[in-house]
Design a protein around this motif. Structure first.
Motif, PDB file in Angstrom:
ATOM      1  N   PHE A 189       0.834  -1.216   0.000  1.00 22.55           N
ATOM      2  CA  PHE A 189       0.000   0.000   0.000  1.00 22.55           C
ATOM      3  C   PHE A 189       0.865   1.261   0.000  1.00 22.55           C
ATOM      4  O   PHE A 189       1.741   1.423   0.834  1.00 22.55           O
ATOM      5  CB  PHE A 189      -0.919   0.022   1.228  1.00 22.55           C
ATOM      6  CG  PHE A 189      -1.781   1.245   1.313  1.00 22.55           C
ATOM      7  CD1 PHE A 189      -2.961   1.323   0.600  1.00 22.55           C
ATOM      8  CD2 PHE A 189      -1.400   2.335   2.084  1.00 22.55           C
ATOM      9  CE1 PHE A 189      -3.761   2.466   0.658  1.00 22.55           C
ATOM     10  CE2 PHE A 189      -2.177   3.481   2.151  1.00 22.55           C
ATOM     11  CZ  PHE A 189      -3.363   3.535   1.440  1.00 22.55           C
TER      12      PHE A 189
ATOM     13  N   GLY B 189     -10.917  -5.902   0.660  1.00 23.57           N
ATOM     14  CA  GLY B 189     -10.507  -6.554  -0.578  1.00 23.57           C
ATOM     15  C   GLY B 189     -11.000  -5.839  -1.824  1.00 23.57           C
ATOM     16  O   GLY B 189     -10.783  -6.302  -2.938  1.00 23.57           O
ATOM     17  N   ILE B 190     -11.682  -4.708  -1.646  1.00 23.10           N
ATOM     18  CA  ILE B 190     -12.194  -3.946  -2.800  1.00 23.10           C
ATOM     19  C   ILE B 190     -11.344  -2.700  -3.034  1.00 23.10           C
ATOM     20  O   ILE B 190     -10.876  -2.448  -4.133  1.00 23.10           O
ATOM     21  CB  ILE B 190     -13.656  -3.501  -2.560  1.00 23.10           C
ATOM     22  CG1 ILE B 190     -14.556  -4.710  -2.317  1.00 23.10           C
ATOM     23  CG2 ILE B 190     -14.150  -2.642  -3.724  1.00 23.10           C
ATOM     24  CD1 ILE B 190     -14.754  -5.610  -3.507  1.00 23.10           C
ATOM     25  N   HIS B 191     -11.159  -1.907  -1.980  1.00 19.03           N
ATOM     26  CA  HIS B 191     -10.514  -0.600  -2.153  1.00 19.03           C
ATOM     27  C   HIS B 191      -8.989  -0.672  -2.089  1.00 19.03           C
ATOM     28  O   HIS B 191      -8.296   0.075  -2.766  1.00 19.03           O
ATOM     29  CB  HIS B 191     -11.023   0.371  -1.088  1.00 19.03           C
ATOM     30  CG  HIS B 191     -12.489   0.579  -1.153  1.00 19.03           C
ATOM     31  ND1 HIS B 191     -13.381  -0.154  -0.403  1.00 19.03           N
ATOM     32  CD2 HIS B 191     -13.227   1.395  -1.918  1.00 19.03           C
ATOM     33  CE1 HIS B 191     -14.607   0.225  -0.700  1.00 19.03           C
ATOM     34  NE2 HIS B 191     -14.545   1.166  -1.616  1.00 19.03           N
ATOM     35  N   THR B 192      -8.478  -1.520  -1.209  1.00 25.94           N
ATOM     36  CA  THR B 192      -7.031  -1.613  -1.041  1.00 25.94           C
ATOM     37  C   THR B 192      -6.670  -3.056  -0.748  1.00 25.94           C
ATOM     38  O   THR B 192      -7.524  -3.855  -0.372  1.00 25.94           O
ATOM     39  CB  THR B 192      -6.554  -0.787   0.174  1.00 25.94           C
ATOM     40  OG1 THR B 192      -7.282  -1.213   1.319  1.00 25.94           O
ATOM     41  CG2 THR B 192      -6.733   0.692  -0.036  1.00 25.94           C
ATOM     42  N   GLY B 193      -5.438  -3.360  -0.890  1.00 29.35           N
ATOM     43  CA  GLY B 193      -4.869  -4.564  -0.308  1.00 29.35           C
ATOM     44  C   GLY B 193      -5.233  -5.864  -0.974  1.00 29.35           C
ATOM     45  O   GLY B 193      -5.519  -5.926  -2.163  1.00 29.35           O
TER      46      GLY B 193
ATOM     47  N   ARG C 186      -6.919  -9.309  -2.134  1.00 29.36           N
ATOM     48  CA  ARG C 186      -8.242  -9.770  -2.532  1.00 29.36           C
ATOM     49  C   ARG C 186      -8.171 -11.254  -2.833  1.00 29.36           C
ATOM     50  O   ARG C 186      -7.257 -11.711  -3.526  1.00 29.36           O
ATOM     51  CB  ARG C 186      -8.734  -9.014  -3.759  1.00 29.36           C
ATOM     52  CG  ARG C 186     -10.022  -9.610  -4.331  1.00 29.36           C
ATOM     53  CD  ARG C 186     -10.444  -8.981  -5.649  1.00 29.36           C
ATOM     54  NE  ARG C 186     -10.961  -7.643  -5.443  1.00 29.36           N
ATOM     55  CZ  ARG C 186     -11.796  -7.035  -6.310  1.00 29.36           C
ATOM     56  NH1 ARG C 186     -12.194  -7.646  -7.407  1.00 29.36           N
ATOM     57  NH2 ARG C 186     -12.208  -5.818  -6.086  1.00 29.36           N
TER      58      ARG C 186
ATOM     59  N   ASN D 273      -4.186   1.721  -5.340  1.00 35.08           N
ATOM     60  CA  ASN D 273      -3.974   0.669  -4.360  1.00 35.08           C
ATOM     61  C   ASN D 273      -5.040  -0.430  -4.434  1.00 35.08           C
ATOM     62  O   ASN D 273      -5.028  -1.358  -3.637  1.00 35.08           O
ATOM     63  CB  ASN D 273      -3.982   1.259  -2.947  1.00 35.08           C
ATOM     64  CG  ASN D 273      -2.677   1.996  -2.625  1.00 35.08           C
ATOM     65  OD1 ASN D 273      -1.605   1.400  -2.645  1.00 35.08           O
ATOM     66  ND2 ASN D 273      -2.763   3.287  -2.372  1.00 35.08           N
ATOM     67  N   ALA D 274      -5.987  -0.294  -5.367  1.00 36.97           N
ATOM     68  CA  ALA D 274      -7.087  -1.266  -5.416  1.00 36.97           C
ATOM     69  C   ALA D 274      -6.643  -2.537  -6.128  1.00 36.97           C
ATOM     70  O   ALA D 274      -5.889  -2.479  -7.099  1.00 36.97           O
ATOM     71  CB  ALA D 274      -8.276  -0.657  -6.138  1.00 36.97           C
ATOM     72  N   PRO D 275      -7.121  -3.685  -5.646  1.00 40.18           N
ATOM     73  CA  PRO D 275      -6.770  -4.943  -6.318  1.00 40.18           C
ATOM     74  C   PRO D 275      -7.318  -5.000  -7.748  1.00 40.18           C
ATOM     75  O   PRO D 275      -6.708  -5.623  -8.607  1.00 40.18           O
ATOM     76  CB  PRO D 275      -7.434  -6.013  -5.444  1.00 40.18           C
ATOM     77  CG  PRO D 275      -7.798  -5.363  -4.168  1.00 40.18           C
ATOM     78  CD  PRO D 275      -7.941  -3.905  -4.438  1.00 40.18           C
TER      79      PRO D 275
ATOM     80  N   PHE E  44     -13.905   0.970  -8.966  1.00 41.04           N
ATOM     81  CA  PHE E  44     -13.527  -0.250  -8.246  1.00 41.04           C
ATOM     82  C   PHE E  44     -14.374  -1.391  -8.790  1.00 41.04           C
ATOM     83  O   PHE E  44     -15.591  -1.248  -8.932  1.00 41.04           O
ATOM     84  CB  PHE E  44     -13.808  -0.105  -6.742  1.00 41.04           C
ATOM     85  CG  PHE E  44     -12.964   0.946  -6.065  1.00 41.04           C
ATOM     86  CD1 PHE E  44     -11.649   0.676  -5.721  1.00 41.04           C
ATOM     87  CD2 PHE E  44     -13.486   2.202  -5.760  1.00 41.04           C
ATOM     88  CE1 PHE E  44     -10.860   1.629  -5.100  1.00 41.04           C
ATOM     89  CE2 PHE E  44     -12.708   3.166  -5.137  1.00 41.04           C
ATOM     90  CZ  PHE E  44     -11.399   2.879  -4.807  1.00 41.04           C
ATOM     91  N   VAL E  45     -13.755  -2.514  -9.071  1.00 40.41           N
ATOM     92  CA  VAL E  45     -14.490  -3.642  -9.625  1.00 40.41           C
ATOM     93  C   VAL E  45     -14.852  -4.610  -8.497  1.00 40.41           C
ATOM     94  O   VAL E  45     -14.002  -4.999  -7.698  1.00 40.41           O
ATOM     95  CB  VAL E  45     -13.649  -4.358 -10.698  1.00 40.41           C
ATOM     96  CG1 VAL E  45     -14.413  -5.558 -11.263  1.00 40.41           C
ATOM     97  CG2 VAL E  45     -13.287  -3.383 -11.808  1.00 40.41           C
TER      98      VAL E  45
END
Lengths: 498, 121
Positions: free
Chosen positions: A108, A336-340, A342, B103-105, B112-113
């Motif tokens: 991040f 698991g959506i916005h950062t980091g 998933r 930073n989104a997966p 954002f998906v």
């Protein structure tokens, strides 16, 4: 310390940040030479201890060159000109990563500085890297980081304390720099005590929390870990004050309170020795040291009276409810959506729960579970509501006590630094580390921890003093007067400074 | 506060921590838990809640006490500032969407998906 590669003479390893600034001012070495050597310390001792997880060589050397240029051209210099510092992995910085030592935030990038870091840089301090900590600052032994454990510089088989264990191990093993940590239930003071460093948990609201990865928002504070209280005083004076980007931050008056007359030069004349901090539950050598320092304070002209804090026995239980409740709420954002991390799934709920299972470590999951439970319907009043009530009682008792004395003195930790792995499988054994530190966070008051000698095993002993809201600088004055009496704190661990 | 599910147990003192309560709490926390992890979680939660019982939790659960009227403020904020709109690309203000999604997966076309949550065939 010998010559640098550039021909200048470097400060001795135990030098404080203030001494380093005098050294640079005297032209004994350049900032580039100083920072270059400190980066090597981080790459060797810092990495060996597990304390330094990122070393920002390029940006630090560029900042050092700019500082040398400012000095050479006679431009105004900052209050921390040329001083190296590190930030804990849960404090946002423009360079590098801010992963809170969690797999959930692996990689991040905050891409901007926290307010505290920005203010320090604006006064010439140079960010040299990021320090290890417990995952999301939850822990007292620095054994839960996804970067690995941190070793105590005084005995590498032992923990450095936590959660700011990396910052404390760096502050305890080499001088020059200061290190930013965060303290939610003792996470600056306890590792400072374990590693022979000075640590301040400021009054809640004194230092902006903008850019700090939130754990327990009503408890968290950013603060300095340093060689001595003078450095902490200077660092605090640069970081402190209201910030429009943290609505809970505010300015505190640094002026001495009216209880100190102009004729009185002793800061915090009346000191309360907390009797619950001297029970059989506390290691006898630590108790003995506290009594010796009490005598020292009396010799310096302080009045020391015994004070009983009956709510101290409830503080840890109260803290476990409030801190986990706030943690479960704050960490809900990691989905698991916005950062980091998933874990892919066709189902959104499953994506959340699998990603969070994979991203968070065992201690963080346990605290999220407990926090969710105490906030859940049917239990919130009995657990969270009750804990809030007890918190109010604790705060009232502390403030009443501080109406009769200027500060409250206790050991920081009930025991000496323990062996790595010794307590990690039993949460209650780990939570016992916090019994003497959580009170300051629950009451929102400032507390300073300073090294006060060693036990028979050669491990550092730390004592702490709490003061009224806003009394941070007076506490540091008191700590400075003690450190001026006895400079044992200057010693570095054998081999730690290589 | 989580209100999605309600537990029973307010009439009978501190709840027994069992596998079902751990599963329920894990669902509320959006945290997958393996069956093999449950016994240890039960043991740890029991230990911690025993510690917390020092606050007098059991009697409150039995009497159905409410936290209404409890003075909560341990904080030192005496006055909250007025909200001020932050300007674009300033700290705290609206960001460049691409920087936000960095930073989104999974980030596509400025969004954002997620898995499909409505509709579908």
């Amino acid at each position: 310390m010998g010559e640098s590669s550039g021909g200048g003479v470097l400060p001795t390893p135990e030098s404080t940040s203030i001494e380093v600034m005098a050294h640079l001012k005297a032209g004994k070495c350049t900032t580039v030479e100083l920072i270059g050597h400190y980066l090597r310390v981080l790459e060797t001792t810092g990495r060996d201890l597990g304390a330094a997880v990122e070393v920002h060589s390029d940006s630090a050397l560029a900042a050092a060159q700019e500082s040398d240029a400012r000095r050479a051209s006679g431009k105004p210099l900052g209050k921390l000109e040329g001083v190296p510092f590190t930030a804990k992995m849960n404090i946002s910085t423009a360079e590098g990563t801010t992963d809170a030592a969690s797999g959930m935030l692996r990689g991040f990038k905050a891409n901007e500085d926290s307010t505290a870091v920005a203010r320090l840089r604006a006064e010439g301090a140079i960010l040299v890297g990021k320090s290890n900590c417990d995952e999301f600052a939850m822990g007292a032994s620095n054994e839960s980081s996804h970067h690995g454990v941190v070793h105590n510089p005084w005995d590498r088989d032992r923990v450095p304390g936590g959660s700011s264990g990396g910052a404390a191990a760096l502050a305890g093993s080499f001088g020059w720099a200061f290190h930013l940590g965060s303290d939610t239930g003792g996470s600056i003071r306890q590792p400072a005590a374990f590693c022979g460093a000075t640590g301040l948990k400021p009054t809640w609201g004194r230092v902006s929390r903008r850019g700090l990865v939130a754990f327990g928002s009503s408890l968290d504070q950013i603060g300095p870990l340093t060689r001595d209280a003078r450095d902490a005083q200077l660092v605090l004076s640069v970081m402190e004050g209201g910030d429009p980007l943290d609505a809970t931050s505010q300015d505190f008056d640094s002026v001495k309170t009216p209880t100190e007359t102009s004729a009185e030069t002793i800061s915090m004349k009346r000191i309360g020795l907390v009797s619950e901090g001297l029970t059989d539950a506390i290691d006898p050598e630590i108790r003995q040291r506290a009594l010796e320092v009490t005598e020292q304070l009396k010799n310096m002209g302080h009045e020391v009276v015994e004070v009983s804090l009956s709510t101290l026995s409830k503080a840890n239980a109260c803290y476990q409810v409030i801190a986990t409740a706030e943690a479960s709420s704050n960490l809900a954002r990691f989905d698991g959506i916005h950062t980091g991390q998933r874990v892919e799934s066709e189902d959104l709920e499953e994506l959340y729960s699998k990603s969070r299972r994979q991203g968070f470590g065992a201690e963080v999951r346990r605290r999220i579970m407990l926090g969710t439970f105490v906030l859940s319907s049917g239990y919130i009043d009995a657990y969270y509501g009750k804990a809030q009530q007890v918190r109010h009682e604790i705060r009232q008792e502390i403030l009443s006590a501080l109406d009769t004395v200027d500060s409250l003195m206790m050991p920081v930790s009930p025991f000496a630094p323990f062996k790595i792995g010794e307590r990690v499988s039993d949460p209650l054994a780990l939570y016992a580390c916090d019994i003497l530190t959580v009170t300051a966070n629950l009451a929102g008051v400032p507390a300073v921890a300073i090294p006060c000698g060693f036990d028979s095993g050669g491990l550092p002993i730390g004592l702490q003093w709490m003061g009224k809201h806003g009394d941070d600088h007076r506490l540091l004055d008191l700590a400075t007067s003690l450190q001026d009496q006895d400079d044992a704190w200057r010693g570095l661990p054998p081999g730690g400074s290589q | 506060m989580v209100t999605g599910e309600s537990h029973s147990g307010t009439d009978s003192g501190p709840p027994p921590i069992d596998a079902e309560l751990v599963r329920k709490t894990a669902r509320l926390a959006r945290l997958e838990i393996d069956e093999a992890e449950i016994p240890k979680m039960v043991e740890h939660m029991e230990k911690i809640l025993d510690l917390v019982a020092d606050l007098g939790i059991g009697s409150d659960l039995q009497s159905g006490a409410s936290s209404e009227g409890v003075e909560e403020s341990s904080l030192t904020v005496s006055e909250w500032r007025e909200d001020v709109p932050a300007t674009a690309n300033q700290p705290g203000g609206p960001r460049d969407p691409e920087a936000l999604g960095g930073n989104a997966p999974d980030w596509r076309d400025g969004a954002f998906v997620t898995p499909r949550v409505v509709g579908g065939d």
